[in-house]
Motif scaffolding. Structure first.
Motif: not given
Length: 250
Positions: A146-157, A164-173, A177-184
Protein backbone atom coordinates in the motif's frame (compact mmCIF):
# COMPACT_ATOMS: atom_id res chain seq x y z
CA UNK A 1 19.66 -29.68 12.07
CA UNK A 2 21.64 -26.77 13.50
CA UNK A 3 21.40 -23.42 11.75
CA UNK A 4 23.12 -20.12 12.53
CA UNK A 5 21.14 -16.91 12.03
CA UNK A 6 21.50 -13.24 12.85
CA UNK A 7 18.34 -11.94 14.43
CA UNK A 8 16.54 -9.30 16.46
CA UNK A 9 14.27 -10.30 19.35
CA UNK A 10 10.74 -9.03 18.69
CA UNK A 11 9.15 -10.48 21.81
CA UNK A 12 9.52 -13.14 24.47
CA UNK A 13 6.61 -15.14 25.88
CA UNK A 14 6.87 -17.13 29.09
CA UNK A 15 6.47 -20.86 28.68
CA UNK A 16 6.17 -22.84 31.88
CA UNK A 17 8.15 -21.83 34.94
CA UNK A 18 11.59 -21.44 33.39
CA UNK A 19 11.32 -21.31 29.58
CA UNK A 20 10.48 -18.64 27.01
CA UNK A 21 9.39 -18.71 23.39
CA UNK A 22 11.19 -15.99 21.45
CA UNK A 23 9.93 -14.41 18.27
CA UNK A 24 13.01 -13.56 16.23
CA UNK A 25 13.28 -11.52 13.06
CA UNK A 26 16.29 -13.01 11.30
CA UNK A 27 18.22 -11.85 8.29
CA UNK A 28 18.42 -15.32 6.78
CA UNK A 29 14.99 -16.85 7.47
CA UNK A 30 12.71 -13.96 8.36
CA UNK A 31 10.45 -14.25 11.38
CA UNK A 32 10.55 -17.48 13.37
CA UNK A 33 9.84 -18.82 16.84
CA UNK A 34 12.51 -20.35 19.06
CA UNK A 35 12.27 -22.03 22.45
CA UNK A 36 14.82 -20.72 24.96
CA UNK A 37 14.90 -23.48 27.55
CA UNK A 38 15.72 -22.36 31.09
CA UNK A 39 16.10 -18.72 30.03
CA UNK A 40 14.14 -17.44 33.06
CA UNK A 41 16.55 -19.04 35.51
CA UNK A 42 18.93 -16.65 37.27
CA UNK A 43 22.10 -18.24 35.91
CA UNK A 44 20.79 -19.04 32.44
CA UNK A 45 23.25 -18.52 29.59
CA UNK A 46 20.35 -17.17 27.51
CA UNK A 47 19.07 -14.53 29.94
CA UNK A 48 21.10 -11.75 28.25
CA UNK A 49 19.70 -12.38 24.77
CA UNK A 50 15.96 -12.74 25.35
CA UNK A 51 15.05 -9.07 25.81
CA UNK A 52 13.20 -7.28 22.98
CA UNK A 53 15.47 -5.20 20.68
CA UNK A 54 18.47 -7.47 21.35
CA UNK A 55 20.51 -8.30 18.26
CA UNK A 56 22.45 -11.56 18.40
CA UNK A 57 23.86 -14.50 16.50
CA UNK A 58 21.59 -17.43 17.29
CA UNK A 59 22.32 -21.11 16.79
CA UNK A 60 19.04 -22.99 16.49
CA UNK A 61 18.10 -26.63 16.35
CA UNK A 62 15.27 -26.98 13.89
CA UNK A 63 13.41 -30.03 12.71
CA UNK A 64 11.08 -28.40 10.20
CA UNK A 65 8.48 -25.64 10.23
CA UNK A 66 7.69 -25.80 13.96
CA UNK A 67 9.26 -24.03 16.92
CA UNK A 68 13.05 -24.22 16.84
CA UNK A 69 15.14 -24.71 19.98
CA UNK A 70 17.81 -22.20 20.95
CA UNK A 71 21.16 -23.94 21.28
CA UNK A 72 23.57 -21.01 21.52
CA UNK A 73 23.45 -17.21 21.35
CA UNK A 74 26.06 -14.47 21.18
CA UNK A 75 24.90 -10.89 21.72
CA UNK A 76 25.80 -8.34 19.06
CA UNK A 77 23.97 -5.32 20.47
CA UNK A 78 21.70 -5.28 23.51
CA UNK A 79 20.27 -1.80 22.77
CA UNK A 80 20.15 -1.22 26.51
CA UNK A 81 19.81 2.59 26.11
CA UNK A 82 16.43 2.01 24.46
CA UNK A 83 15.12 -0.24 27.22
CA UNK A 84 16.33 2.19 29.90
CA UNK A 85 14.25 5.05 28.48
CA UNK A 86 10.46 4.71 28.70
CA UNK A 87 9.71 6.85 25.65
CA UNK A 88 12.33 5.17 23.46
CA UNK A 89 11.05 1.78 24.60
CA UNK A 90 7.55 2.79 23.52
CA UNK A 91 8.76 3.85 20.07
CA UNK A 92 10.79 0.68 19.62
CA UNK A 93 7.94 -1.55 20.82
CA UNK A 94 5.63 0.04 18.26
CA UNK A 95 8.12 -0.74 15.46
CA UNK A 96 8.49 -4.35 16.58
CA UNK A 97 4.72 -4.73 16.81
CA UNK A 98 4.23 -3.34 13.29
CA UNK A 99 6.84 -5.68 11.89
CA UNK A 100 5.40 -8.69 13.69
CA UNK A 101 1.90 -7.99 12.38
CA UNK A 102 3.00 -7.35 8.78
CA UNK A 103 5.39 -10.27 8.19
CA UNK A 104 4.80 -13.96 7.59
CA UNK A 105 6.69 -16.82 9.23
CA UNK A 106 9.97 -17.78 7.55
CA UNK A 107 9.79 -15.16 4.82
CA UNK A 108 13.35 -13.80 4.40
CA UNK A 109 13.40 -9.99 4.17
CA UNK A 110 17.08 -8.98 4.55
CA UNK A 111 16.51 -5.29 3.61
CA UNK A 112 13.87 -4.95 6.32
CA UNK A 113 16.17 -6.61 8.85
CA UNK A 114 18.94 -4.14 7.97
CA UNK A 115 16.48 -1.25 8.20
CA UNK A 116 15.26 -2.23 11.67
CA UNK A 117 18.82 -2.69 12.91
CA UNK A 118 19.84 0.73 11.57
CA UNK A 119 16.75 2.42 13.03
CA UNK A 120 17.37 0.96 16.50
CA UNK A 121 20.93 2.27 16.42
CA UNK A 122 19.75 5.75 15.38
CA UNK A 123 17.01 5.71 18.01
CA UNK A 124 19.43 5.14 20.87
CA UNK A 125 21.81 7.81 19.51
CA UNK A 126 19.22 10.56 19.71
CA UNK A 127 17.84 10.91 16.17
CA UNK A 128 14.31 12.35 16.11
CA UNK A 129 12.14 9.29 16.90
CA UNK A 130 9.15 10.72 15.05
CA UNK A 131 11.13 10.94 11.80
CA UNK A 132 12.51 7.42 12.31
CA UNK A 133 8.96 6.19 12.91
CA UNK A 134 7.67 7.78 9.69
CA UNK A 135 10.47 6.03 7.78
CA UNK A 136 9.58 2.67 9.28
CA UNK A 137 5.83 3.14 8.76
CA UNK A 138 6.35 4.01 5.08
CA UNK A 139 8.53 0.92 4.54
CA UNK A 140 5.96 -1.27 6.29
CA UNK A 141 3.24 0.16 4.03
CA UNK A 142 5.37 -0.70 1.01
CA UNK A 143 5.88 -4.23 2.32
CA UNK A 144 2.11 -4.58 2.74
CA UNK A 145 1.54 -3.37 -0.84
CA UNK A 146 0.00 0.00 0.00
CA UNK A 147 2.58 2.56 -1.09
CA UNK A 148 1.13 6.10 -1.25
CA UNK A 149 1.81 8.17 -4.38
CA UNK A 150 4.24 10.87 -3.26
CA UNK A 151 6.22 11.83 -6.38
CA UNK A 152 3.41 13.36 -8.44
CA UNK A 153 -0.29 14.14 -8.33
CA UNK A 154 -2.23 10.91 -7.95
CA UNK A 155 -5.02 12.20 -10.25
CA UNK A 156 -3.36 14.00 -13.19
CA UNK A 157 0.02 12.26 -12.75
CA UNK A 158 1.83 15.54 -13.32
CA UNK A 159 4.89 16.58 -11.37
CA UNK A 160 3.28 19.49 -9.57
CA UNK A 161 3.67 20.79 -6.04
CA UNK A 162 1.23 18.98 -3.73
CA UNK A 163 -1.30 20.99 -1.75
CA UNK A 164 -3.27 18.11 -0.22
CA UNK A 165 -2.98 14.41 0.55
CA UNK A 166 -5.92 12.17 -0.24
CA UNK A 167 -6.22 8.99 1.79
CA UNK A 168 -9.10 7.88 -0.44
CA UNK A 169 -7.22 8.47 -3.69
CA UNK A 170 -3.95 7.20 -2.24
CA UNK A 171 -1.56 10.10 -2.61
CA UNK A 172 -0.75 13.76 -3.18
CA UNK A 173 -3.13 16.10 -4.96
CA UNK A 174 -2.03 19.20 -6.89
CA UNK A 175 -3.88 22.52 -6.74
CA UNK A 176 -5.95 21.76 -9.85
CA UNK A 177 -7.02 18.32 -8.61
CA UNK A 178 -7.56 19.02 -4.93
CA UNK A 179 -11.34 19.27 -5.31
CA UNK A 180 -11.48 15.57 -6.18
CA UNK A 181 -11.39 14.86 -2.44
CA UNK A 182 -12.90 17.51 -0.14
CA UNK A 183 -11.65 15.55 2.89
CA UNK A 184 -8.02 15.52 1.77
CA UNK A 185 -5.42 16.63 4.32
CA UNK A 186 -3.70 20.00 3.69
CA UNK A 187 -0.02 19.69 2.79
CA UNK A 188 2.58 22.38 3.47
CA UNK A 189 5.54 22.95 1.18
CA UNK A 190 7.87 21.43 3.80
CA UNK A 191 5.75 18.29 4.16
CA UNK A 192 5.53 17.93 0.37
CA UNK A 193 9.33 17.88 0.18
CA UNK A 194 10.12 15.78 3.24
CA UNK A 195 7.63 12.92 2.88
CA UNK A 196 8.96 11.53 -0.45
CA UNK A 197 12.50 11.69 0.94
CA UNK A 198 11.55 9.69 4.03
CA UNK A 199 9.99 7.03 1.83
CA UNK A 200 13.22 6.26 0.00
CA UNK A 201 16.25 7.52 1.95
CA UNK A 202 18.68 4.92 3.36
CA UNK A 203 18.80 5.36 7.12
CA UNK A 204 22.60 5.37 7.00
CA UNK A 205 22.47 8.57 4.93
CA UNK A 206 20.04 10.33 7.22
CA UNK A 207 21.68 13.45 8.59
CA UNK A 208 20.70 15.73 11.43
CA UNK A 209 16.92 16.02 11.19
CA UNK A 210 15.31 19.29 12.27
CA UNK A 211 11.61 19.58 11.52
CA UNK A 212 9.16 22.18 12.77
CA UNK A 213 6.53 20.83 15.18
CA UNK A 214 3.70 21.69 12.76
CA UNK A 215 5.45 19.82 9.93
CA UNK A 216 6.13 16.86 12.21
CA UNK A 217 2.45 16.76 13.20
CA UNK A 218 1.34 16.92 9.56
CA UNK A 219 3.67 14.09 8.56
CA UNK A 220 2.23 11.97 11.35
CA UNK A 221 -1.37 12.79 10.40
CA UNK A 222 -0.82 11.84 6.77
CA UNK A 223 0.99 8.56 7.34
CA UNK A 224 -1.18 7.40 10.26
CA UNK A 225 -4.41 8.23 8.41
CA UNK A 226 -3.21 6.21 5.44
CA UNK A 227 -2.23 3.28 7.64
CA UNK A 228 -5.54 3.26 9.49
CA UNK A 229 -7.37 3.11 6.18
CA UNK A 230 -5.36 0.33 4.53
CA UNK A 231 -3.73 -1.86 7.17
CA UNK A 232 -6.15 -4.47 8.58
CA UNK A 233 -5.23 -4.27 12.25
CA UNK A 234 -5.06 -1.98 15.27
CA UNK A 235 -1.85 -1.59 17.26
CA UNK A 236 -2.12 -1.58 21.06
CA UNK A 237 1.53 -0.52 21.21
CA UNK A 238 0.67 2.61 19.21
CA UNK A 239 -1.97 3.59 21.77
CA UNK A 240 0.59 3.11 24.55
CA UNK A 241 3.17 5.17 22.63
CA UNK A 242 0.73 8.04 22.21
CA UNK A 243 -0.17 7.98 25.91
CA UNK A 244 3.48 8.05 26.98
CA UNK A 245 4.39 10.67 24.40
CA UNK A 246 1.54 12.94 25.50
CA UNK A 247 2.75 12.73 29.09
CA UNK A 248 6.40 13.14 28.11
CA UNK A 249 6.00 16.37 26.09
CA UNK A 250 3.83 18.19 28.65
Amino acid sequence: MLVKVEGIVLKAKDYGESHQILTLFTKEQGKLAAMARGSKKTKSRFSAVTEPFTEAQFVLFTGGSGVATLSQADSLDSHHPIRSDLLLTAYGAYWLDLLDKCTEEREPLPPLHRLLSALLKRLEKGTNPEILTRIFELRILKLAGYTPVLNHCVICRRDRSPVRFSVRQGGFLCEECQERDPEAIPVSAATGKILPVLERIPVERLGEVKVRPETEAQLQQIVRSFMQEYLPFQSKSLNLLEQIRATWIK
